[in-house]
Design a protein around this motif. Structure first.
Motif, mmCIF file in Angstrom:
data_model
loop_
_atom_site.group_PDB
_atom_site.id
_atom_site.type_symbol
_atom_site.label_atom_id
_atom_site.label_comp_id
_atom_site.label_asym_id
_atom_site.label_seq_id
_atom_site.Cartn_x
_atom_site.Cartn_y
_atom_site.Cartn_z
ATOM 1 N N LEU A 243 0.848 -1.184 0.000
ATOM 2 C CA LEU A 243 0.000 0.000 0.000
ATOM 3 C C LEU A 243 0.887 1.239 0.000
ATOM 4 O O LEU A 243 1.784 1.361 0.841
ATOM 5 C CB LEU A 243 -0.900 -0.005 1.232
ATOM 6 N N GLU A 244 0.665 2.128 -0.965
ATOM 7 C CA GLU A 244 1.476 3.336 -1.092
ATOM 8 C C GLU A 244 0.591 4.563 -0.977
ATOM 9 O O GLU A 244 -0.534 4.598 -1.483
ATOM 10 C CB GLU A 244 2.211 3.364 -2.432
ATOM 11 N N LEU A 245 1.118 5.599 -0.313
ATOM 12 C CA LEU A 245 0.396 6.859 -0.124
ATOM 13 C C LEU A 245 1.366 8.006 -0.341
ATOM 14 O O LEU A 245 2.470 8.005 0.224
ATOM 15 C CB LEU A 245 -0.180 6.925 1.287
ATOM 16 N N ALA A 246 0.960 8.992 -1.147
ATOM 17 C CA ALA A 246 1.827 10.144 -1.392
ATOM 18 C C ALA A 246 0.971 11.373 -1.669
ATOM 19 O O ALA A 246 -0.077 11.272 -2.326
ATOM 20 C CB ALA A 246 2.747 9.877 -2.579
ATOM 21 N N PRO A 247 1.387 12.550 -1.180
ATOM 22 C CA PRO A 247 0.689 13.784 -1.567
ATOM 23 C C PRO A 247 0.765 13.963 -3.079
ATOM 24 O O PRO A 247 1.823 13.748 -3.683
ATOM 25 C CB PRO A 247 1.456 14.875 -0.818
ATOM 26 N N SER A 248 -0.348 14.337 -3.699
ATOM 27 C CA SER A 248 -0.366 14.476 -5.151
ATOM 28 C C SER A 248 0.659 15.480 -5.641
ATOM 29 O O SER A 248 1.244 15.317 -6.717
ATOM 30 C CB SER A 248 -1.774 14.885 -5.613
ATOM 31 N N ALA A 249 0.913 16.530 -4.850
ATOM 32 C CA ALA A 249 1.876 17.554 -5.255
ATOM 33 C C ALA A 249 3.319 17.138 -4.991
ATOM 34 O O ALA A 249 4.248 17.770 -5.499
ATOM 35 C CB ALA A 249 1.574 18.865 -4.531
ATOM 36 N N LYS A 250 3.527 16.082 -4.181
ATOM 37 C CA LYS A 250 4.885 15.631 -3.853
ATOM 38 C C LYS A 250 4.954 14.103 -3.960
ATOM 39 O O LYS A 250 5.066 13.390 -2.970
ATOM 40 C CB LYS A 250 5.274 16.073 -2.442
ATOM 41 N N PRO A 251 4.890 13.573 -5.186
ATOM 42 C CA PRO A 251 4.858 12.110 -5.339
ATOM 43 C C PRO A 251 6.116 11.419 -4.844
ATOM 44 O O PRO A 251 6.110 10.211 -4.600
ATOM 45 C CB PRO A 251 4.684 11.930 -6.848
#
Length: 413
Positions: A243-251
């Motif tokens: 499972l991966e999670l990242a801010p859209s503006a800072k992939p």
């Protein structure tokens, strides 16, 4: 060839019919559904019968049975009581009959105690609960409880239980909104007991949505996190999830979590408010190739509590409290204002609706120091509070009449 064709068609129909009799198809939603029914003395016999009929009609619309949804009914009273556990009835009609045959238990409304008991039932194999399937609680109440509801309800939601609240027209909106899963407008229903049939179809659809995640989805979205759910794509022996999670503006600042193959959910916390996040669920199977699932979730704006409490118009037995309200997209649903003596004593609570930022506190004691706390309640169920000290002035002291001296116009006896 025609006789063989007819025979083949007859055999096909027989096979199809026997397959239907074995139960729902593999694609049917699976989950454990617990009805929590207020059965205390605060509910009239008429109201109880109407609610019981409503739950029976709701059960008739759900795919209940082996390999699909299982249901259980727990009464709220002085002590919680299980009417029937998850594995007792294997058909929808049997569950309907069991609901309609349930007798009112009476006693106190110890909902908090019943919620703690419900948590055990939802996750206990001895009660027929199944691991790895969605859990849903439908709490039907007249709005009151003799013990605290918030902490045990939050424990259920922290374990991934989706909570629906049906209030028959009474009860505190802020408290019930906090008890229901977020967003409250989807999981909380206020309806008169004679009009429960109005919400039956909508509640059925919401329950099925919670029970049957067709793909990766998000729920319980707040300003600092959200919960993910997905269908059982793997088993404990066939692989694992990444499972991966990242801010859209800072992939490039992704967070990763490895989960076992029997997992069907995960909760992310400690996120930034009002921010888009890209989520990727990668099933790593050692049996077959499964495509990753992707989702974008936006956290809610930050929920800021009241600021700059101002005390004014202080009188011996009253004072006015004002505060800077929580504005913007995360505006509060309303406010609780609590006031109590600093040196101990009974406190009073005043409910202030959204859109107002002041209230007058009455019934205070002269010359007394108080602690005033203003709490903002939000749709997410969270609260933000701010406190200030206040003091009422001394009141008019009664004066005893002065004795008159003989030379002051009186006559000496």
């Amino acid at each position: 060839m025609l006789p063989w064709t007819v025979l083949g068609l007859a055999l096909s129909l027989r096979v199809a019919r026997s397959g239907a009799e074995r139960g729902p198809p593999a694609s049917a939603p699976q989950g454990d559904l617990l009805f929590l029914l207020d059965s205390s003395a605060s509910v009239s016999h008429y109201e109880f019968s109407q609610v019981r009929e409503f739950l029976g009609r709701l059960a008739a619309l759900l795919p209940l049975g082996p390999g699909a949804l299982r249901a259980s009914l727990v009464h709220v009273g002085s002590r919680p009581h299980t009417e029937f556990p998850f594995g007792q009835h294997s058909s929808g009609s049997a569950i309907q009959d069991a609901i309609r045959a349930a007798a009112q238990r009476m006693g106190d409304t110890n909902t908090g105690l019943a919620l703690a008991y419900a948590k055990e039932q939802l996750f206990a194999k001895a009660a027929g609960a199944r691991p790895g399937v969605p859990k849903v609680l439908v709490w039907v109440t007249d709005g009151g409880s003799s013990d605290p509801v918030g902490p045990p309800m939050q424990e259920l939601k922290d374990l991934g239980v989706t909570v629906f609240v049906v209030s028959t027209g009474r009860g505190n909106l802020l408290e019930l909104s906090a008890a229901a899963s977020a967003p409250a407008e989807k999981h909380l229903h206020f309806v008169d007991v004679d009009d429960l049939h109005i919400i039956t179809q909508a509640l059925r659809g919401s329950i099925l949505d919670a029970m049957w995640p067709q793909q990766l989805r998000a729920s319980e979205v707040t300003s600092s996190g959200f919960r993910l759910a997905w269908p059982p794509l793997l088993t404990a022996d066939s692989g694992y999830y990444l499972l991966e999670l990242a801010p859209s503006a800072k992939p490039g600042t992704a967070r990763r979590q490895h989960l076992p193959g029997n997992a069907t959910g995960w909760a992310w916390a400690g996120l930034d408010p009002d921010t888009d996040y890209d989520v990727a669920l990668v099933p790593e199977s050692n049996v077959r190739l499964l495509r990753p699932q992707h989702l974008r979730v936006r956290t809610l704006p930050e929920e800021t509590g009241p600021e700059r409490i101002v005390i004014s118009h202080a009188r011996p037995r009253s004072l006015r409290v004002s505060w800077a309200p929580a504005l913007g997209p995360a505006a509060a649903l309303g406010y609780h204002v609590q006031v109590g003596p600093l040196r101990g004593g009974a406190a009073q609570l005043v409910e202030v609706p959204a859109g107002r930022n002041s209230t007058t506190l009455q019934g205070l004691a002269p010359g007394t120091a108080y602690l005033v706390t203003v709490t903002a309640a939000f749709r997410s169920g969270r609260e933000r509070a701010l406190s200030a000290k206040a003091c009422t002035p001394d009141g008019e002291r009664s004066r005893a009449p002065r004795p008159q001296s003989p030379g002051a116009g009186g006559r000496e006896p």
